[in-house]
Design an enzyme around this catalytic site. Structure first.
Site, PDB file in Angstrom:
ATOM      1  N   LYS A 185      -5.808   5.431 -12.299  1.00 26.84           N
ATOM      2  CA  LYS A 185      -4.555   5.045 -12.971  1.00 26.84           C
ATOM      3  C   LYS A 185      -4.800   3.812 -13.837  1.00 26.84           C
ATOM      4  O   LYS A 185      -4.296   3.709 -14.948  1.00 26.84           O
ATOM      5  CB  LYS A 185      -3.441   4.756 -11.952  1.00 26.84           C
ATOM      6  CG  LYS A 185      -2.120   4.370 -12.640  1.00 26.84           C
ATOM      7  CD  LYS A 185      -0.983   4.215 -11.645  1.00 26.84           C
ATOM      8  CE  LYS A 185      -1.091   2.921 -10.882  1.00 26.84           C
ATOM      9  NZ  LYS A 185      -0.707   1.744 -11.706  1.00 26.84           N
TER      10      LYS A 185
ATOM     11  N   HIS B 244      -3.518   4.380  -2.395  1.00 22.15           N
ATOM     12  CA  HIS B 244      -4.508   3.494  -1.776  1.00 22.15           C
ATOM     13  C   HIS B 244      -5.193   4.194  -0.597  1.00 22.15           C
ATOM     14  O   HIS B 244      -6.408   4.110  -0.432  1.00 22.15           O
ATOM     15  CB  HIS B 244      -3.842   2.214  -1.233  1.00 22.15           C
ATOM     16  CG  HIS B 244      -3.259   1.322  -2.280  1.00 22.15           C
ATOM     17  ND1 HIS B 244      -1.912   1.150  -2.430  1.00 22.15           N
ATOM     18  CD2 HIS B 244      -3.850   0.534  -3.221  1.00 22.15           C
ATOM     19  CE1 HIS B 244      -1.680   0.295  -3.407  1.00 22.15           C
ATOM     20  NE2 HIS B 244      -2.837  -0.083  -3.920  1.00 22.15           N
TER      21      HIS B 244
ATOM     22  N   LEU C 214       0.812  -1.216   0.000  1.00 22.53           N
ATOM     23  CA  LEU C 214       0.000   0.000   0.000  1.00 22.53           C
ATOM     24  C   LEU C 214       0.846   1.266   0.000  1.00 22.53           C
ATOM     25  O   LEU C 214       1.945   1.309   0.540  1.00 22.53           O
ATOM     26  CB  LEU C 214      -0.928   0.000   1.217  1.00 22.53           C
ATOM     27  CG  LEU C 214      -1.896  -1.189   1.326  1.00 22.53           C
ATOM     28  CD1 LEU C 214      -2.802  -1.012   2.541  1.00 22.53           C
ATOM     29  CD2 LEU C 214      -2.723  -1.371   0.062  1.00 22.53           C
TER      30      LEU C 214
ATOM     31  N   GLY D  79      -8.853   3.438  -8.321  1.00 22.28           N
ATOM     32  CA  GLY D  79      -8.110   4.577  -8.854  1.00 22.28           C
ATOM     33  C   GLY D  79      -8.168   4.624 -10.374  1.00 22.28           C
ATOM     34  O   GLY D  79      -8.221   3.587 -11.032  1.00 22.28           O
TER      35      GLY D  79
END
Length: 279
Positions: free
Chosen positions: A149, A36, A32, A147
Protein backbone atom coordinates in the site's frame (compact mmCIF):
# COMPACT_ATOMS: atom_id res chain seq x y z
CA UNK A 1 5.48 -13.48 23.51
CA UNK A 2 8.09 -11.18 25.02
CA UNK A 3 7.64 -7.40 25.13
CA UNK A 4 10.54 -4.96 25.44
CA UNK A 5 10.71 -1.17 25.71
CA UNK A 6 14.51 -0.80 25.87
CA UNK A 7 16.95 -1.19 22.95
CA UNK A 8 19.54 -2.97 25.03
CA UNK A 9 17.07 -5.52 26.43
CA UNK A 10 15.59 -6.44 23.06
CA UNK A 11 19.05 -6.67 21.48
CA UNK A 12 20.30 -8.97 24.22
CA UNK A 13 17.27 -11.24 23.87
CA UNK A 14 17.53 -11.42 20.07
CA UNK A 15 21.26 -12.09 20.34
CA UNK A 16 20.64 -14.96 22.77
CA UNK A 17 18.17 -16.55 20.31
CA UNK A 18 20.10 -15.74 17.16
CA UNK A 19 22.34 -18.78 16.82
CA UNK A 20 21.60 -20.18 13.33
CA UNK A 21 18.24 -18.39 13.36
CA UNK A 22 16.57 -16.31 10.66
CA UNK A 23 14.82 -13.22 11.99
CA UNK A 24 11.71 -11.79 10.34
CA UNK A 25 10.92 -8.18 11.22
CA UNK A 26 7.68 -6.23 10.80
CA UNK A 27 7.97 -2.53 11.74
CA UNK A 28 4.59 -0.94 12.58
CA UNK A 29 3.17 2.23 14.08
CA UNK A 30 0.58 0.25 15.99
CA UNK A 31 -3.20 0.57 15.56
CA UNK A 32 -2.85 -2.90 14.07
CA UNK A 33 -5.31 -4.46 11.63
CA UNK A 34 -5.55 -7.59 9.47
CA UNK A 35 -3.13 -6.11 6.95
CA UNK A 36 -0.38 -5.98 9.58
CA UNK A 37 -1.28 -9.47 10.77
CA UNK A 38 -0.91 -10.82 7.22
CA UNK A 39 2.68 -9.49 7.17
CA UNK A 40 3.40 -11.18 10.50
CA UNK A 41 1.88 -14.47 9.33
CA UNK A 42 4.10 -14.42 6.23
CA UNK A 43 7.14 -13.61 8.37
CA UNK A 44 6.26 -16.58 10.63
CA UNK A 45 6.26 -18.93 7.63
CA UNK A 46 9.62 -17.72 6.35
CA UNK A 47 11.64 -17.25 9.57
CA UNK A 48 12.48 -18.96 12.86
CA UNK A 49 11.88 -15.83 14.93
CA UNK A 50 9.51 -12.88 14.34
CA UNK A 51 10.04 -9.43 15.84
CA UNK A 52 7.41 -6.67 15.56
CA UNK A 53 8.04 -3.06 16.51
CA UNK A 54 5.21 -0.79 17.67
CA UNK A 55 6.32 2.82 17.53
CA UNK A 56 4.53 5.97 16.36
CA UNK A 57 7.48 7.74 14.77
CA UNK A 58 7.29 11.52 15.29
CA UNK A 59 9.81 12.45 12.58
CA UNK A 60 7.71 11.18 9.66
CA UNK A 61 4.66 13.34 10.39
CA UNK A 62 4.66 16.59 8.42
CA UNK A 63 1.64 17.85 10.40
CA UNK A 64 1.70 17.90 14.20
CA UNK A 65 -2.08 17.33 14.43
CA UNK A 66 -1.69 14.05 12.49
CA UNK A 67 0.84 12.83 15.05
CA UNK A 68 -1.46 13.83 17.92
CA UNK A 69 -4.51 12.20 16.30
CA UNK A 70 -2.79 9.01 15.17
CA UNK A 71 -4.60 6.12 16.93
CA UNK A 72 -2.63 4.57 19.79
CA UNK A 73 -4.04 1.21 20.89
CA UNK A 74 -1.14 -0.64 22.52
CA UNK A 75 -3.22 -3.04 24.66
CA UNK A 76 -5.32 -4.13 21.68
CA UNK A 77 -2.15 -4.35 19.54
CA UNK A 78 -0.43 -6.67 22.03
CA UNK A 79 -3.52 -8.88 22.16
CA UNK A 80 -3.57 -9.15 18.35
CA UNK A 81 0.17 -9.87 18.22
CA UNK A 82 -0.28 -12.66 20.75
CA UNK A 83 -3.08 -14.15 18.62
CA UNK A 84 -0.70 -14.58 15.64
CA UNK A 85 2.11 -15.97 17.82
CA UNK A 86 4.52 -13.07 17.47
CA UNK A 87 7.74 -13.92 19.34
CA UNK A 88 9.12 -10.52 20.35
CA UNK A 89 7.56 -7.04 20.48
CA UNK A 90 9.70 -3.92 20.67
CA UNK A 91 7.61 -0.97 21.87
CA UNK A 92 10.01 1.86 22.72
CA UNK A 93 9.35 5.45 23.76
CA UNK A 94 10.40 8.35 21.52
CA UNK A 95 13.14 9.13 24.06
CA UNK A 96 14.49 5.59 23.79
CA UNK A 97 14.86 5.95 20.01
CA UNK A 98 15.86 9.62 19.71
CA UNK A 99 17.11 10.58 23.21
CA UNK A 100 16.73 14.37 23.36
CA UNK A 101 17.10 14.94 19.63
CA UNK A 102 13.87 14.12 17.78
CA UNK A 103 15.10 15.00 14.29
CA UNK A 104 15.55 13.14 11.00
CA UNK A 105 18.75 12.13 9.33
CA UNK A 106 19.03 13.56 5.78
CA UNK A 107 18.94 10.89 3.07
CA UNK A 108 19.50 10.73 -0.66
CA UNK A 109 17.05 8.24 -2.14
CA UNK A 110 18.09 8.86 -5.77
CA UNK A 111 15.14 11.17 -6.38
CA UNK A 112 12.44 8.68 -5.30
CA UNK A 113 11.66 10.97 -2.35
CA UNK A 114 10.60 13.84 -4.61
CA UNK A 115 7.79 11.98 -6.38
CA UNK A 116 4.14 11.71 -5.34
CA UNK A 117 4.04 11.65 -1.52
CA UNK A 118 7.28 13.63 -1.41
CA UNK A 119 5.62 16.54 -3.21
CA UNK A 120 2.94 16.81 -0.53
CA UNK A 121 4.67 15.66 2.68
CA UNK A 122 7.86 17.62 3.31
CA UNK A 123 10.51 15.63 5.16
CA UNK A 124 8.30 12.55 5.42
CA UNK A 125 10.72 10.11 3.81
CA UNK A 126 13.72 11.36 5.77
CA UNK A 127 11.68 10.49 8.87
CA UNK A 128 10.81 7.06 7.48
CA UNK A 129 14.44 6.38 6.53
CA UNK A 130 15.67 7.50 9.95
CA UNK A 131 13.40 5.21 11.97
CA UNK A 132 13.66 2.17 9.68
CA UNK A 133 17.47 2.39 9.61
CA UNK A 134 17.61 2.67 13.41
CA UNK A 135 15.24 -0.26 13.87
CA UNK A 136 17.29 -2.38 11.46
CA UNK A 137 20.41 -1.54 13.47
CA UNK A 138 18.68 -2.61 16.70
CA UNK A 139 16.92 -5.79 15.49
CA UNK A 140 19.41 -6.87 12.76
CA UNK A 141 16.74 -8.83 10.86
CA UNK A 142 17.30 -11.36 8.08
CA UNK A 143 14.13 -10.24 6.28
CA UNK A 144 11.85 -7.22 6.80
CA UNK A 145 8.24 -7.12 5.62
CA UNK A 146 6.37 -4.09 4.26
CA UNK A 147 2.94 -3.77 2.63
CA UNK A 148 2.68 -2.54 -0.95
CA UNK A 149 0.00 0.00 0.00
CA UNK A 150 2.94 2.29 0.78
CA UNK A 151 4.70 1.29 -2.44
CA UNK A 152 6.77 4.47 -2.66
CA UNK A 153 7.98 3.89 0.90
CA UNK A 154 8.82 0.27 -0.02
CA UNK A 155 10.99 1.39 -2.96
CA UNK A 156 12.67 4.05 -0.81
CA UNK A 157 13.54 1.50 1.89
CA UNK A 158 14.95 -0.84 -0.78
CA UNK A 159 17.13 2.03 -2.03
CA UNK A 160 18.29 2.92 1.49
CA UNK A 161 19.23 -0.70 2.25
CA UNK A 162 21.25 -0.90 -0.97
CA UNK A 163 23.01 2.46 -0.54
CA UNK A 164 23.85 1.89 3.14
CA UNK A 165 24.71 -1.78 2.53
CA UNK A 166 22.39 -3.00 5.29
CA UNK A 167 22.32 -6.84 5.28
CA UNK A 168 18.55 -7.40 5.18
CA UNK A 169 16.20 -8.68 2.48
CA UNK A 170 13.20 -6.39 1.95
CA UNK A 171 9.98 -8.29 1.22
CA UNK A 172 7.02 -6.47 -0.33
CA UNK A 173 3.60 -7.97 0.48
CA UNK A 174 0.30 -7.59 -1.37
CA UNK A 175 -2.13 -4.89 -0.27
CA UNK A 176 -4.67 -6.31 2.19
CA UNK A 177 -8.16 -5.01 1.47
CA UNK A 178 -11.55 -4.81 3.13
CA UNK A 179 -14.33 -6.86 1.48
CA UNK A 180 -15.42 -3.74 -0.44
CA UNK A 181 -11.91 -3.10 -1.79
CA UNK A 182 -10.74 -0.29 0.50
CA UNK A 183 -7.06 -0.75 1.34
CA UNK A 184 -6.70 -1.53 5.04
CA UNK A 185 -5.20 1.36 7.00
CA UNK A 186 -5.05 2.45 10.61
CA UNK A 187 -6.62 5.72 9.42
CA UNK A 188 -9.81 3.96 8.26
CA UNK A 189 -11.11 3.86 11.84
CA UNK A 190 -11.23 7.66 11.82
CA UNK A 191 -13.55 7.89 8.78
CA UNK A 192 -17.10 9.09 9.31
CA UNK A 193 -19.85 6.65 8.31
CA UNK A 194 -20.55 8.60 5.11
CA UNK A 195 -16.89 8.83 4.15
CA UNK A 196 -16.36 5.13 4.89
CA UNK A 197 -19.25 4.29 2.55
CA UNK A 198 -17.78 6.51 -0.19
CA UNK A 199 -14.14 5.33 0.18
CA UNK A 200 -14.36 2.05 -1.84
CA UNK A 201 -14.76 4.28 -4.91
CA UNK A 202 -10.97 4.78 -4.74
CA UNK A 203 -10.11 1.15 -5.52
CA UNK A 204 -13.01 0.80 -7.97
CA UNK A 205 -11.57 3.73 -9.94
CA UNK A 206 -8.04 2.28 -9.81
CA UNK A 207 -9.32 -1.00 -11.30
CA UNK A 208 -11.11 0.86 -14.10
CA UNK A 209 -7.98 2.95 -14.74
CA UNK A 210 -5.99 -0.28 -15.09
CA UNK A 211 -8.37 -1.52 -17.79
CA UNK A 212 -8.23 1.81 -19.62
CA UNK A 213 -4.42 1.84 -19.47
CA UNK A 214 -4.46 -1.27 -21.67
CA UNK A 215 -5.84 0.67 -24.65
CA UNK A 216 -5.45 4.39 -23.86
CA UNK A 217 -2.48 6.67 -23.28
CA UNK A 218 -1.43 7.63 -19.76
CA UNK A 219 -2.53 11.29 -19.95
CA UNK A 220 -6.05 10.33 -21.05
CA UNK A 221 -6.35 7.87 -18.15
CA UNK A 222 -5.21 10.56 -15.69
CA UNK A 223 -7.78 12.99 -17.12
CA UNK A 224 -10.53 10.38 -16.84
CA UNK A 225 -9.72 9.67 -13.16
CA UNK A 226 -9.67 13.40 -12.32
CA UNK A 227 -13.12 13.82 -13.92
CA UNK A 228 -14.52 10.81 -12.05
CA UNK A 229 -13.52 12.33 -8.71
CA UNK A 230 -15.16 15.66 -9.60
CA UNK A 231 -18.46 13.75 -9.46
CA UNK A 232 -17.73 12.56 -5.89
CA UNK A 233 -18.70 15.25 -3.34
CA UNK A 234 -17.33 13.30 -0.34
CA UNK A 235 -13.91 12.54 -1.85
CA UNK A 236 -11.29 15.09 -2.86
CA UNK A 237 -8.53 13.87 -5.18
CA UNK A 238 -5.08 15.12 -4.16
CA UNK A 239 -3.21 13.35 -6.93
CA UNK A 240 -3.42 10.48 -9.39
CA UNK A 241 -0.22 9.54 -11.19
CA UNK A 242 0.96 6.76 -13.43
CA UNK A 243 4.63 6.11 -12.78
CA UNK A 244 7.49 3.76 -13.58
CA UNK A 245 7.68 1.14 -10.79
CA UNK A 246 11.45 1.46 -10.42
CA UNK A 247 12.09 5.20 -10.73
CA UNK A 248 8.59 6.37 -9.66
CA UNK A 249 8.88 8.99 -12.41
CA UNK A 250 5.54 10.06 -13.87
CA UNK A 251 5.14 8.80 -17.42
CA UNK A 252 3.58 10.36 -20.50
CA UNK A 253 4.10 7.50 -22.97
CA UNK A 254 4.07 3.75 -22.46
CA UNK A 255 7.05 1.48 -23.14
CA UNK A 256 6.19 -2.23 -23.27
CA UNK A 257 9.51 -3.10 -21.60
CA UNK A 258 8.70 -1.09 -18.44
CA UNK A 259 6.50 -1.90 -15.43
CA UNK A 260 4.02 0.77 -14.39
CA UNK A 261 1.85 1.45 -11.37
CA UNK A 262 -0.97 3.91 -10.72
CA UNK A 263 -0.79 5.88 -7.45
CA UNK A 264 -3.55 7.85 -5.78
CA UNK A 265 -4.08 10.05 -2.71
CA UNK A 266 -7.57 11.14 -1.68
CA UNK A 267 -9.04 13.16 1.17
CA UNK A 268 -12.18 11.67 2.70
CA UNK A 269 -13.07 14.63 4.88
CA UNK A 270 -9.96 15.26 6.98
CA UNK A 271 -8.61 11.72 6.53
CA UNK A 272 -6.04 11.19 3.81
CA UNK A 273 -6.11 7.80 2.08
CA UNK A 274 -3.56 6.38 -0.35
CA UNK A 275 -3.66 3.38 -2.65
CA UNK A 276 -2.01 2.00 -5.78
CA UNK A 277 -2.36 -0.73 -8.38
CA UNK A 278 0.07 -2.52 -10.66
CA UNK A 279 -0.62 -1.85 -14.33
Amino acid sequence: MLVFAKKKSVQQKIESLKKATSIGFVPTMGALHKGHLSLIERAKKENDLVVVSVFVNPTQFDKQEDLINYPKTIEKDLSLLKSVFCDIVFAPSAHEIYANNITSQAFDFDGLEFQMEGKFRTGHFDGVGTIVKRLFEIVKPTKAYFGEKDFQQLQIIRTMVKKHQIPVKIVGCDIYREDDGLAMSSRNTRLTKAHREAAPFIYKTLKQAKVKFGTENALDVVGWVENEFKKQPLLELEYFEIADEETLQTIKNKDIKQKYRAFIAVFAGEIRLIDNISL
